[in-house]
Design a protein around this motif. Structure first.
Motif, PDB file in Angstrom:
ATOM      1  N   GLN A   1       0.407  -1.155   0.397  1.00 26.82           N
ATOM      2  CA  GLN A   1      -0.242  -0.006  -0.014  1.00 26.82           C
ATOM      3  C   GLN A   1       1.252   1.582  -0.078  1.00 26.82           C
ATOM      4  O   GLN A   1       0.355   2.357   0.312  1.00 26.82           O
ATOM      5  CB  GLN A   1      -1.036  -0.445   1.280  1.00 26.82           C
ATOM      6  N   LEU A   2       2.254   1.444  -0.551  1.00 23.58           N
ATOM      7  CA  LEU A   2       2.610   3.185  -0.375  1.00 23.58           C
ATOM      8  C   LEU A   2       2.471   3.446  -1.211  1.00 23.58           C
ATOM      9  O   LEU A   2       1.860   3.163  -2.523  1.00 23.58           O
ATOM     10  CB  LEU A   2       4.503   2.003  -0.156  1.00 23.58           C
ATOM     11  N   ALA A   3       2.969   4.231  -0.745  1.00 24.84           N
ATOM     12  CA  ALA A   3       2.062   5.891  -1.609  1.00 24.84           C
ATOM     13  C   ALA A   3       3.568   6.901  -1.817  1.00 24.84           C
ATOM     14  O   ALA A   3       3.912   7.316  -0.956  1.00 24.84           O
ATOM     15  CB  ALA A   3       0.865   6.359  -1.291  1.00 24.84           C
ATOM     16  N   SER A   4       3.910   7.122  -2.633  1.00 25.73           N
ATOM     17  CA  SER A   4       4.878   8.504  -3.076  1.00 25.73           C
ATOM     18  C   SER A   4       4.693   9.209  -4.427  1.00 25.73           C
ATOM     19  O   SER A   4       4.552   8.937  -5.226  1.00 25.73           O
ATOM     20  CB  SER A   4       6.649   6.812  -3.545  1.00 25.73           C
TER      21      SER A   4
ATOM     22  N   LEU B   1       3.479   7.660  -6.823  1.00 29.48           N
ATOM     23  CA  LEU B   1       3.325   5.901  -7.125  1.00 29.48           C
ATOM     24  C   LEU B   1       2.618   5.201  -6.167  1.00 29.48           C
ATOM     25  O   LEU B   1       2.938   6.184  -5.209  1.00 29.48           O
ATOM     26  CB  LEU B   1       5.164   5.170  -7.290  1.00 29.48           C
ATOM     27  N   ASN B   2       2.048   4.517  -6.386  1.00 31.01           N
ATOM     28  CA  ASN B   2       1.276   3.860  -6.248  1.00 31.01           C
ATOM     29  C   ASN B   2       1.629   2.315  -5.760  1.00 31.01           C
ATOM     30  O   ASN B   2       1.488   1.414  -6.692  1.00 31.01           O
ATOM     31  CB  ASN B   2      -0.461   4.431  -5.861  1.00 31.01           C
ATOM     32  N   GLU B   3       1.681   1.388  -5.093  1.00 26.96           N
ATOM     33  CA  GLU B   3       1.888  -0.230  -4.423  1.00 26.96           C
ATOM     34  C   GLU B   3       0.166  -0.206  -4.577  1.00 26.96           C
ATOM     35  O   GLU B   3      -1.104   0.884  -3.834  1.00 26.96           O
ATOM     36  CB  GLU B   3       2.428  -0.846  -3.734  1.00 26.96           C
ATOM     37  N   GLU B   4      -0.887  -0.847  -5.133  1.00 28.36           N
ATOM     38  CA  GLU B   4      -2.047  -1.374  -5.385  1.00 28.36           C
ATOM     39  C   GLU B   4      -2.578  -3.123  -4.731  1.00 28.36           C
ATOM     40  O   GLU B   4      -1.343  -3.553  -5.514  1.00 28.36           O
ATOM     41  CB  GLU B   4      -2.392  -1.314  -6.940  1.00 28.36           C
ATOM     42  N   ASN B   5      -2.785  -2.873  -3.941  1.00 24.84           N
ATOM     43  CA  ASN B   5      -3.061  -4.307  -2.951  1.00 24.84           C
ATOM     44  C   ASN B   5      -4.723  -4.786  -3.878  1.00 24.84           C
ATOM     45  O   ASN B   5      -5.334  -6.303  -3.573  1.00 24.84           O
ATOM     46  CB  ASN B   5      -3.020  -3.934  -2.296  1.00 24.84           C
ATOM     47  N   GLY B   6      -5.227  -3.858  -4.178  1.00 25.26           N
ATOM     48  CA  GLY B   6      -7.021  -4.547  -4.756  1.00 25.26           C
ATOM     49  C   GLY B   6      -8.148  -4.176  -4.032  1.00 25.26           C
ATOM     50  O   GLY B   6      -8.926  -4.743  -4.581  1.00 25.26           O
TER      51      GLY B   6
ATOM     52  N   ARG C   1      -2.278  -8.541   8.377  1.00 27.30           N
ATOM     53  CA  ARG C   1      -3.088 -10.076   8.235  1.00 27.30           C
ATOM     54  C   ARG C   1      -3.877  -9.994   7.337  1.00 27.30           C
ATOM     55  O   ARG C   1      -4.247 -11.682   7.176  1.00 27.30           O
ATOM     56  CB  ARG C   1      -3.051 -10.364   9.865  1.00 27.30           C
ATOM     57  N   LEU C   2      -4.282  -9.089   6.926  1.00 26.64           N
ATOM     58  CA  LEU C   2      -5.363  -9.623   5.776  1.00 26.64           C
ATOM     59  C   LEU C   2      -5.247  -9.577   4.688  1.00 26.64           C
ATOM     60  O   LEU C   2      -4.178  -8.806   4.257  1.00 26.64           O
ATOM     61  CB  LEU C   2      -6.446  -7.489   6.205  1.00 26.64           C
ATOM     62  N   GLN C   3      -6.119 -10.612   4.095  1.00 25.12           N
ATOM     63  CA  GLN C   3      -5.419 -10.776   2.504  1.00 25.12           C
ATOM     64  C   GLN C   3      -5.673  -9.824   1.740  1.00 25.12           C
ATOM     65  O   GLN C   3      -7.194  -9.487   1.537  1.00 25.12           O
ATOM     66  CB  GLN C   3      -5.660 -12.239   2.453  1.00 25.12           C
ATOM     67  N   VAL C   4      -4.919  -9.533   0.507  1.00 24.93           N
ATOM     68  CA  VAL C   4      -5.558  -8.526   0.023  1.00 24.93           C
ATOM     69  C   VAL C   4      -5.715  -9.154  -1.160  1.00 24.93           C
ATOM     70  O   VAL C   4      -4.512 -11.151  -2.294  1.00 24.93           O
ATOM     71  CB  VAL C   4      -4.147  -7.085  -0.408  1.00 24.93           C
ATOM     72  N   TYR C   5      -5.270  -8.671  -2.565  1.00 25.38           N
ATOM     73  CA  TYR C   5      -5.784  -9.291  -3.916  1.00 25.38           C
ATOM     74  C   TYR C   5      -4.193  -9.598  -4.184  1.00 25.38           C
ATOM     75  O   TYR C   5      -3.778 -10.331  -5.509  1.00 25.38           O
ATOM     76  CB  TYR C   5      -6.282  -8.736  -4.758  1.00 25.38           C
ATOM     77  N   LEU C   6      -3.974  -8.260  -4.526  1.00 22.69           N
ATOM     78  CA  LEU C   6      -2.120  -7.895  -5.634  1.00 22.69           C
ATOM     79  C   LEU C   6      -1.620  -7.817  -4.400  1.00 22.69           C
ATOM     80  O   LEU C   6      -1.416  -6.745  -3.157  1.00 22.69           O
ATOM     81  CB  LEU C   6      -2.450  -7.116  -6.000  1.00 22.69           C
ATOM     82  N   THR C   7      -0.337  -8.356  -4.301  1.00 20.13           N
ATOM     83  CA  THR C   7       0.526  -8.360  -3.198  1.00 20.13           C
ATOM     84  C   THR C   7       1.992  -7.107  -3.838  1.00 20.13           C
ATOM     85  O   THR C   7       2.675  -6.816  -3.163  1.00 20.13           O
ATOM     86  CB  THR C   7       1.076  -9.321  -2.653  1.00 20.13           C
ATOM     87  N   ASP C   8       1.775  -7.616  -5.215  1.00 23.97           N
ATOM     88  CA  ASP C   8       3.324  -7.160  -5.680  1.00 23.97           C
ATOM     89  C   ASP C   8       2.520  -6.275  -6.898  1.00 23.97           C
ATOM     90  O   ASP C   8       3.543  -5.913  -7.244  1.00 23.97           O
ATOM     91  CB  ASP C   8       4.476  -7.825  -6.019  1.00 23.97           C
TER      92      ASP C   8
ATOM     93  N   GLN D   1       2.268  -5.322 -12.941  1.00 23.60           N
ATOM     94  CA  GLN D   1       2.018  -6.249 -11.706  1.00 23.60           C
ATOM     95  C   GLN D   1       2.645  -7.771 -12.480  1.00 23.60           C
ATOM     96  O   GLN D   1       2.478  -8.598 -13.195  1.00 23.60           O
ATOM     97  CB  GLN D   1       0.644  -7.290 -12.190  1.00 23.60           C
ATOM     98  N   PRO D   2       3.718  -7.990 -11.583  1.00 20.58           N
ATOM     99  CA  PRO D   2       4.277  -9.179 -11.931  1.00 20.58           C
ATOM    100  C   PRO D   2       3.734 -10.474 -11.491  1.00 20.58           C
ATOM    101  O   PRO D   2       4.131 -10.773 -12.533  1.00 20.58           O
ATOM    102  CB  PRO D   2       5.268  -9.176 -10.357  1.00 20.58           C
ATOM    103  N   THR D   3       2.978 -10.976 -10.479  1.00 19.25           N
ATOM    104  CA  THR D   3       2.781 -12.005 -10.477  1.00 19.25           C
ATOM    105  C   THR D   3       0.969 -11.521 -10.205  1.00 19.25           C
ATOM    106  O   THR D   3      -0.179 -10.932  -9.737  1.00 19.25           O
ATOM    107  CB  THR D   3       2.370 -12.332  -8.700  1.00 19.25           C
TER     108      THR D   3
END
Length: 654
Positions: free
Chosen positions: A187-190, A219-224, A244-251, A295-297
């Protein structure tokens, strides 16, 4: 980004010491008659007197000549605007991390332009448009430093410096930066925003120019969003750590960059100002933008199940979508001014843009071209009248090129006195769709389209009033051929978002009332918004009621050396089907699966002012631990938990 932050802290001490007063001399000890500031600027003989500039000599002016003055006061309005966007956020709903998107609660905040834009609107909230830039006109150098703590690791800063190199030439330079890690996975935002402005006029004001350069990025990390909202809502203590909460996108991540060069200048044909004046005007705007989704994965996990959140792709990993955009706008005109009748302007403009990719796609459903180009020419006229208590501006423009747009706009202001002011407005606009509706290419198979949507037709009738009893604003809008995004996936765990056009008519009403009640040193500040949309399909979704109520206490201490404001703000909106967010295209889309709202949001704040420094301390959403985990910014994105934040604004000027 790191280099810019290092430069920020390197240049900061220079700014501060450059404005340090000479303590060896006390100008109040000088004798002799005082000389006016304007006389000294004109080069008159300087005498040993105190150089004092009044506050109205520190002005910040927009292209529309809206003027604000340097203000170091601590008010409730300053509390509302002490945030990353540096403006009142009423009608917007922030996402979990600073520097992310904002969901829209108040549709009437949407600004309409006849010209098509790039799109990716959810990524543009922190981007300053050309008409939002303010040009300085200051008597002495001015510095403003802004700081606010963020969520988890990082910081939010904004530094501004303005100087007049001569009475006719003003420059300003500013940089706003943010880095916030967030509390959820990925979830990083820069973000960064550099601005430079120049304002110049000849002594006779025969020639005036305002220009600026901006370089902005996000620049935003996107976890969906989270995959299992039931875990969040369960209030299980093990999920208090949001990682600990699961997110759709990790990278996955998205990146938007924009640069702009802007010039607006005017030349008076007659050598000296008279009762009748003729001007030549010109405006130039060149912008370059770039958007990337990476989206790498591609595979996502929902519990123990694996899914592909955005459908099938033509690659198995390292998906990368890149969109390029540039725009050049020129507007030339003649302006005739009569001191009695007003200003009459006739203009012609040229709008050119390219929205493009580096390939042509040949698919089973058709060919997706590489480029969408626009070439629009308009002719128009504008009349402006300003006399006594009346100020009116009327604009008419229509395209003479193949791509048709038109705009009719009227605004009328009437200032009866200091207690009563009224504003009336009307706009009839036919606008081309934003480019992303008509063209998009992606390595996701379902995110490729080439369309030819009709123009959107928008009618807006608005009015506002300032009275001793309350402030009110009313807007009635009619939207025809409204464009929007929708999710066409049949699997509830997927987002297959595509553009669509509603062929019917949407009628929208909003009524906003504001009033502050005072009781000695206490005050109750109230803002209430009522909205209603009349439509055959649920396309334009907004809450019926939005309210913000703040009760606060203000007082001076230590012989007026310290001023304090402290209080509690209550925010609330009724349940509605809020739009969801899609990171692939950086847009919100309509959904009918989950409602959000109907939860209270309480903030406690204590703010202080010492001389020209304002300090802000706030416990945001402090009731989150007591009112249940049912607070969301979008269907899969929880709102922010309770956070204590610190900030300050520090002004320097002589």
């Amino acid at each position: 980004m790191r280099i810019l932050f290092y430069l920020y802290f390197l240049v900061l001490p220079t700014m501060l010491f450059s404005q340090k007063k000479d303590l060896k001399k006390d100008p109040r000890e000088n004798e002799g008659p005082k000389q006016s500031f304007s006389e000294r600027l004109k080069g008159g003989k300087e005498k040993d007197t105190a150089k004092v500039a009044s506050i109205d000599m520190y002005r910040f002016i927009t292209l529309e000549r809206d003027t604000t003055y340097l203000d170091t006061a601590l008010t409730i309005e300053r509390e509302y605007s002490h945030n990353y966007l540096r403006r009142d956020l009423f009608g917007l709903l922030a996402f979990p991390n600073e520097g992310q998107a904002y969901n829209t609660l108040q549709y009437s905040l949407t600004q309409q332009s006849a010209y098509p834009e790039m799109g990716f609107k959810a990524k543009h909230f922190n981007f300053l448009e050309a008409n939002q830039i303010r040009y300085a006109s200051v008597a002495t150098p001015v510095t403003e430093l802004f700081f606010k703590s963020i969520l988890a690791k990082g910081h939010s800063v904004d530094s501004y410096f303005a100087v007049n190199l001569s009475p006719n030439l003003n420059l300003s330079i500013a940089y706003k930066g943010l880095r916030s890690e967030g509390k959820y996975i990925n979830q990083l935002a820069s973000t960064g925003s550099f601005r430079f402005t120049m304002s110049y006029h000849t002594t006779s004001k025969r020639y005036l120019i305002n220009s600026h350069f901006t370089s902005q990025d996000a620049l935003n990390e996107e976890n969906g969003g989270i995959t299992t909202p039931e875990d969040f809502e369960s209030e299980d203590t093990k999920y208090k750590n949001r990682q600990r909460l699961q997110v759709y996108l990790t990278d996955a991540e998205s990146f938007l960059r924009a640069k702009r060069i802007f010039v607006d200048h005017i030349f008076r044909v007659n050598p000296s100002e008279a009762e009748n004046n003729l001007y030549v005007t010109h405006q130039f705007n060149f912008e370059n933008k770039f958007y990337q989704y990476y989206q790498p994965t591609l595979e996502s996990a929902v519990g123990t199940r694996s899914i592909y959140r955005f459908g099938d792709a033509i690659v198995t990993s390292n998906l990368k979508d890149q969109t390029h955009y540039n725009k050049m706008y020129n507007k030339a005109g003649l302006l005739y001014e009569n001191k009695t009748l007003g200003k009459f302007q006739f203009f012609i403009d040229d709008f050119r843009s390219n929205f493009y990719y580096n390939r042509i796609l040949i698919l089973d459903k058709g060919v997706i071209p590489s480029t969408l180009s626009r070439n629009i020419n308009n002719v128009g006229g504008q009349y402006e009248y300003w006399k006594n208590k009346w100020h009116g501006k009327f604009l008419l423009s229509k395209s003479i090129s193949k791509q048709s747009v038109s705009n009719v706009e009227a605004n009328l202001n009437y200032d009866l006195n200091d207690d009563f002011q009224f504003v009336f407005g009307y706009q009839n606009i036919s606008k081309l769709p934003n480019d992303i509706y008509n063209l998009y290419q992606s390595e996701y198979e379902s995110y490729n389209w080439s369309n030819t949507f009709d123009n959107e037709k928008i009618n807006v009738l608005s009015g506002s009033a300032v009275t001793p009893w309350f402030d009110a604003s009313l807007q009635l809008s009619t939207l025809t051929d409204h464009l929007y995004f929708k999710n066409t996936a049949t699997d509830a765990s997927q987002q297959i978002v595509t553009p669509s056009q509603f062929g019917g008519t949407i009628k929208y009403l909003s009524l906003k009332l504001s009033k502050e009640l005072t009781f000695g040193k206490f005050a109750l500040n109230n803002t209430i918004l009522y909205q209603k949309a009349d439509q055959n399909e649920a396309i334009l979704n907004v809450p019926d009621l939005v309210t913000r109520n703040t009760i606060y206490y203000s007082n001076y201490f230590f012989q007026h050396a310290l001023f304090i404001q402290t209080g509690i703000t209550f925010n609330y909106f009724t349940k509605f089907y809020a739009n969801d967010y899609n990171p692939v295209i950086g847009e919100f889309f309509v959904q009918q699966q989950k409602q959000i709202g109907n939860y209270p949001n309480l903030d406690f704040f204590i703010n202080a002012k010492i001389q020209r420094t304002r300090v802000y301390i706030k416990a945001e959403h402090f009731n989150s631990a007591y009112t249940g985990n049912n607070y969301y910014s979008a269907p899969n994105n929880p709102y922010r938990d309770m956070t204590i934040r610190f900030g300050l604004i520090w002004n320097f000027f002589n």
